[in-house]
Design a protein around this motif. Structure first.
Motif, PDB file in Angstrom:
ATOM      1  N   UNK A  87       0.847  -1.192   0.000  1.00 36.91           N
ATOM      2  CA  UNK A  87       0.000   0.000   0.000  1.00 36.91           C
ATOM      3  C   UNK A  87       0.884   1.244   0.000  1.00 36.91           C
ATOM      4  N   UNK A  88       0.569   2.184  -0.881  1.00 44.10           N
ATOM      5  CA  UNK A  88       1.290   3.444  -0.951  1.00 44.10           C
ATOM      6  C   UNK A  88       0.489   4.512  -0.226  1.00 44.10           C
ATOM      7  N   UNK A  89       1.168   5.289   0.606  1.00 42.61           N
ATOM      8  CA  UNK A  89       0.519   6.365   1.352  1.00 42.61           C
ATOM      9  C   UNK A  89       0.619   7.663   0.562  1.00 42.61           C
ATOM     10  N   UNK A  90      -0.542   8.235   0.215  1.00 43.14           N
ATOM     11  CA  UNK A  90      -0.596   9.517  -0.493  1.00 43.14           C
ATOM     12  C   UNK A  90      -1.016  10.591   0.505  1.00 43.14           C
ATOM     13  N   UNK A  91      -0.161  11.558   0.795  1.00 45.58           N
ATOM     14  CA  UNK A  91      -0.527  12.614   1.745  1.00 45.58           C
ATOM     15  C   UNK A  91      -1.767  13.371   1.290  1.00 45.58           C
ATOM     16  N   UNK A  92      -2.614  13.723   2.238  1.00 45.33           N
ATOM     17  CA  UNK A  92      -3.864  14.411   1.917  1.00 45.33           C
ATOM     18  C   UNK A  92      -3.605  15.752   1.224  1.00 45.33           C
ATOM     19  N   UNK A  93      -2.554  16.450   1.642  1.00 50.92           N
ATOM     20  CA  UNK A  93      -2.245  17.747   1.030  1.00 50.92           C
ATOM     21  C   UNK A  93      -1.883  17.592  -0.439  1.00 50.92           C
ATOM     22  N   UNK A  94      -1.145  16.523  -0.769  1.00 53.55           N
ATOM     23  CA  UNK A  94      -0.763  16.296  -2.161  1.00 53.55           C
ATOM     24  C   UNK A  94      -1.992  16.007  -3.012  1.00 53.55           C
ATOM     25  N   UNK A  95      -2.893  15.161  -2.503  1.00 54.80           N
ATOM     26  CA  UNK A  95      -4.108  14.843  -3.257  1.00 54.80           C
ATOM     27  C   UNK A  95      -4.982  16.084  -3.423  1.00 54.80           C
ATOM     28  N   UNK A  96      -5.042  16.921  -2.403  1.00 55.02           N
ATOM     29  CA  UNK A  96      -5.862  18.138  -2.489  1.00 55.02           C
ATOM     30  C   UNK A  96      -5.305  19.105  -3.530  1.00 55.02           C
ATOM     31  N   UNK A  97      -3.991  19.216  -3.597  1.00 55.70           N
ATOM     32  CA  UNK A  97      -3.389  20.099  -4.605  1.00 55.70           C
ATOM     33  C   UNK A  97      -3.685  19.605  -6.013  1.00 55.70           C
ATOM     34  N   UNK A  98      -3.638  18.282  -6.200  1.00 53.43           N
ATOM     35  CA  UNK A  98      -3.954  17.718  -7.517  1.00 53.43           C
ATOM     36  C   UNK A  98      -5.384  18.058  -7.900  1.00 53.43           C
ATOM     37  N   UNK A  99      -6.309  17.935  -6.952  1.00 54.73           N
ATOM     38  CA  UNK A  99      -7.714  18.225  -7.260  1.00 54.73           C
ATOM     39  C   UNK A  99      -7.925  19.703  -7.591  1.00 54.73           C
ATOM     40  N   UNK A 100      -7.270  20.588  -6.862  1.00 58.02           N
ATOM     41  CA  UNK A 100      -7.437  22.018  -7.102  1.00 58.02           C
ATOM     42  C   UNK A 100      -6.850  22.449  -8.440  1.00 58.02           C
ATOM     43  N   UNK A 101      -5.818  21.727  -8.891  1.00 53.27           N
ATOM     44  CA  UNK A 101      -5.187  22.074 -10.165  1.00 53.27           C
ATOM     45  C   UNK A 101      -5.781  21.317 -11.344  1.00 53.27           C
ATOM     46  N   UNK A 103      -8.795  20.027 -14.098  1.00 55.67           N
ATOM     47  CA  UNK A 103      -9.665  20.779 -15.005  1.00 55.67           C
ATOM     48  C   UNK A 103     -11.111  20.796 -14.538  1.00 55.67           C
ATOM     49  N   UNK A 104     -11.387  20.180 -13.391  1.00 49.33           N
ATOM     50  CA  UNK A 104     -12.763  20.140 -12.895  1.00 49.33           C
ATOM     51  C   UNK A 104     -13.122  21.321 -12.015  1.00 49.33           C
ATOM     52  N   UNK A 105     -12.273  22.370 -12.028  1.00 47.06           N
ATOM     53  CA  UNK A 105     -12.532  23.588 -11.261  1.00 47.06           C
ATOM     54  C   UNK A 105     -12.681  23.299  -9.770  1.00 47.06           C
ATOM     55  N   UNK A 106     -11.955  22.310  -9.288  1.00 49.76           N
ATOM     56  CA  UNK A 106     -11.963  22.041  -7.862  1.00 49.76           C
ATOM     57  C   UNK A 106     -13.225  21.403  -7.336  1.00 49.76           C
ATOM     58  N   UNK A 107     -14.071  20.867  -8.238  1.00 52.38           N
ATOM     59  CA  UNK A 107     -15.295  20.219  -7.766  1.00 52.38           C
ATOM     60  C   UNK A 107     -14.936  19.022  -6.886  1.00 52.38           C
ATOM     61  N   UNK A 108     -15.714  18.845  -5.835  1.00 51.89           N
ATOM     62  CA  UNK A 108     -15.360  17.837  -4.849  1.00 51.89           C
ATOM     63  C   UNK A 108     -16.425  16.764  -4.738  1.00 51.89           C
ATOM     64  N   UNK A 109     -15.994  15.518  -4.882  1.00 54.96           N
ATOM     65  CA  UNK A 109     -16.826  14.354  -4.631  1.00 54.96           C
ATOM     66  C   UNK A 109     -15.876  13.237  -4.236  1.00 54.96           C
ATOM     67  N   UNK A 110     -16.421  12.151  -3.704  1.00 47.78           N
ATOM     68  CA  UNK A 110     -15.563  11.054  -3.282  1.00 47.78           C
ATOM     69  C   UNK A 110     -14.797  10.459  -4.459  1.00 47.78           C
ATOM     70  N   UNK A 111     -15.469  10.309  -5.605  1.00 53.12           N
ATOM     71  CA  UNK A 111     -14.773   9.753  -6.774  1.00 53.12           C
ATOM     72  C   UNK A 111     -13.713  10.716  -7.290  1.00 53.12           C
TER      73      UNK A 111
END
Length: 356
Positions: A87-101, A103-111
């Motif tokens: 199992x690879x640990x992905x820091x929450x901050x790294x995943x959040x930065x990817x989502x904010x950058x 093309x979905x304009x930062x839309x948030x859902x579990x998927x």
């Protein structure tokens, strides 16, 4: 559970990325071209885990990446590791930065969050593979439990002060203990209904305070025994007692996962961050890192300043150089991080398997 030395994600196959929550796990299969191939959402229970494994069976060579694998994702990471699945640990901050950058304009859902975890796993050069360490996990659990009880005690003391000030003129002194409150209550004999009610409430709070004091003492003794069994020499350093040493051991995990003292300092949040621009070179305070480790280093630094020590001499030199108290403290904490890292590294060489 802790993280092993950094591991490179190979650029082939797929990554099963998981966004964990208390009640659900959302998994998305992310291909090498950073696209979602399939997704599933399951409940956090045995049936949900079996359903998730059946879903992943279609990609037998997949690598698993979990956001916060040593936090909210720890239960799933532990089950996978018990089944011999890396199992690879992905820091929450790294995943959040990817989502904010994205093309979905930062839309948030579990998927969308799970997809961001997968993209981060593909894109990051190195990420840590999770390993299970029962001794460290148990030590961390007791440390956090004791911290919770200490916070509860502080709230209880505040409530007791608020009641006692209505029963005793000018209230009671700071540093209130159960014994001092009980002694004050023995001298209070209110005749009115409100006074008797307040005295009953205060007596209940004193009883609860005594019970909480006993539980904190038991947890402290458990930590003391664990620190002694670990063979650590951290307690030989000025400013580190059993409780602070337990916090450092529990929050750090295997010190070998840090390539250098600088990496450890960054993890503790005491490494200054460069914010230079052009010919102007400057640094700012880091707000990242493990805040509990940062606090432990702060306690250590305060003790070093209070007593005659090399830390105090270093602090005074920084003050003489024109730095204010906070700036000098930050410099001292960074210096002490090197001492702590060196001590833990030496301990790991002589005793590679800490016990709890």
């Amino acid at each position: 559970m802790s993280a092993a030395p950094e591991q490179v994600i190979a650029r082939h196959g797929v990554v099963i990325a998981v966004d964990p929550h208390k009640a659900s796990w959302t998994a998305v299969v992310v291909t090498a071209d950073l696209a979602a191939a399939a997704a599933i959402r399951v409940e956090v229970n045995r049936a949900g885990y079996r359903q998730l494994r059946r879903f992943a069976a279609a990609w037998p060579d997949a690598r698993w990446a979990i956001e916060g694998a040593v936090g909210l994702g720890a239960p799933l990471a532990q089950r996978l590791r018990e089944d011999q699945i890396a199992v690879i640990d992905v820091p929450a901050k790294l995943a959040r930065r990817v989502r904010l950058l994205s093309t979905g304009h930062g839309r948030k859902s579990d998927q969308a969050d799970a997809l961001s975890v997968g993209i981060a796993a593909w894109s990051a050069q190195t990420l840590r593979a999770v390993q299970i360490d029962d001794a460290i996990a148990a030590l961390r659990a007791v440390t956090e439990h004791r911290d919770d009880m200490v916070r509860a005690r502080t709230q209880l003391i505040n409530r007791l002060h608020a009641v006692m000030v209505k029963l005793v003129p000018s209230g009671l002194a700071r540093g209130l203990s159960a014994e001092a409150a009980a002694e004050a209550l023995r001298r209070v004999r209110p005749r009115d209904s409100l006074g008797r009610t307040l005295r009953t409430i205060a007596a209940d709070l004193v009883t609860e305070l005594r019970r909480l004091d006993r539980r904190i003492a038991e947890a402290t003794q458990t930590l003391r025994d664990a620190v002694t069994a670990s063979g650590t020499t951290l307690t030989a350093l000025l400013g580190i007692g059993d409780v602070v040493a337990a916090k450092m051991l529990a929050r750090t995990g295997p010190v070998g996962r840090f390539a250098s003292s600088a990496a450890f300092a960054s993890y503790c949040g005491v490494a200054p961050i460069e914010v230079s621009s052009g010919d102007v070179v400057r640094h700012r305070l880091s707000r990242a890192g493990d805040r509990q480790l940062n606090y432990a280093l702060h306690v250590m630094a305060l003790s070093q300043i209070r007593y005659d020590s090399p830390g105090r001499s270093y602090y005074q030199r920084k003050r003489a150089a024109g730095k204010n108290h906070k700036e000098a403290m930050r410099c001292l904490k960074r210096r002490l991080t090197d001492v702590v890292y060196r001590t833990m590294t030496n301990d790991s060489v002589s005793s590679p398997s800490p016990a709890a």
